[in-house]
Design a protein around this motif. Structure first.
Motif, PDB file in Angstrom:
ATOM      1  N   MET A 138      96.026  72.998  72.445  1.00  0.00           N
ATOM      2  CA  MET A 138      95.161  74.173  72.422  1.00  0.00           C
ATOM      3  C   MET A 138      95.683  75.151  71.365  1.00  0.00           C
ATOM      4  SD  MET A 138      94.668  74.627  76.511  1.00  0.00           S
ATOM      5  CE  MET A 138      93.714  76.108  76.343  1.00  0.00           C
ATOM      6  N   VAL A 196      89.767  78.806  65.517  1.00  0.00           N
ATOM      7  CA  VAL A 196      89.865  79.185  66.925  1.00  0.00           C
ATOM      8  C   VAL A 196      89.312  80.597  67.089  1.00  0.00           C
ATOM      9  CG1 VAL A 196      91.429  79.499  68.872  1.00  0.00           C
ATOM     10  CG2 VAL A 196      91.922  77.761  67.152  1.00  0.00           C
ATOM     11  N   GLU A 253      86.308  83.103  73.128  1.00  0.00           N
ATOM     12  CA  GLU A 253      86.066  81.947  73.990  1.00  0.00           C
ATOM     13  C   GLU A 253      87.281  81.732  74.886  1.00  0.00           C
ATOM     14  OE1 GLU A 253      85.155  78.628  71.487  1.00  0.00           O
ATOM     15  OE2 GLU A 253      83.128  79.337  71.084  1.00  0.00           O
ATOM     16  N   PRO A 311      89.515  79.162  76.520  1.00  0.00           N
ATOM     17  CA  PRO A 311      89.814  77.734  76.489  1.00  0.00           C
ATOM     18  C   PRO A 311      90.384  77.199  77.807  1.00  0.00           C
ATOM     19  CG  PRO A 311      91.520  78.944  75.354  1.00  0.00           C
ATOM     20  CD  PRO A 311      90.485  79.948  75.773  1.00  0.00           C
TER      21      PRO A 311
END
Length: 153
Positions: free
Chosen positions: A30, A116, A120, A122
């Protein structure tokens, strides 16, 4: 609890949060956004402050540790608000309107956009994102730093 133990707990908490962030990044795949990276710097400072405090015993340093923890808590809670859509984040890592752009402008915006996005989520636990957890835990660490700052050796 002694001041040194409180400093160790607070600095260790920041180290644990850094390790968790790196684990999500390098083991979980991530990639962090800009705000995620910003949240890491004060934790690094808190770990360094803790080490220097334990080595020297300087009484002023736990106040600096509290400031570092409050800084990352503020960034984390700000980031959580961006993720929830409560306010806008930095234009360099959130989605923006595309209306009124020419095809060339839109293509340039797409090509310059970061990989990224800050708006948002994740990953979350109990409906709280990583940024939110960082903010909450860091507030707790700030309290531990403040206890250390007011405790006698």
């Amino acid at each position: 609890m002694t001041r040194n133990r409180l400093v160790l707990l607070a600095a260790g908490g920041s180290a644990a949060l850094l390790l968790a962030a790196w684990g999500f990044q390098y083991l979980g795949g991530m990639a962090p956004c800009k705000l995620c990276i910003w949240q890491r710097y004060p934790h690094g400072a808190a770990v360094l402050i803790g080490a220097v405090t334990l080595a020297t015993g300087w009484r002023i340093l736990p106040w600096a540790g509290a400031l570092a923890a409050l800084t990352t808590a503020g960034i984390g809670l700000y980031h959580a608000g961006v993720e929830q859509g409560w306010w806008e984040g930095p234009t360099t890592c959130t989605s923006g309107p595309i209306g009124g752009l020419s095809a060339e402008q839109l293509m340039a915006q797409i090509m310059e956009a970061p990989l990224v996005r800050c708006d948002e989520i994740p990953w979350d636990l109990f409906g709280i994102s990583m940024a939110g957890w960082n903010g909450l835990v860091s507030l707790g660490l700030a309290l531990v730093w403040l206890l250390a700052a007011t405790r006698r050796a």
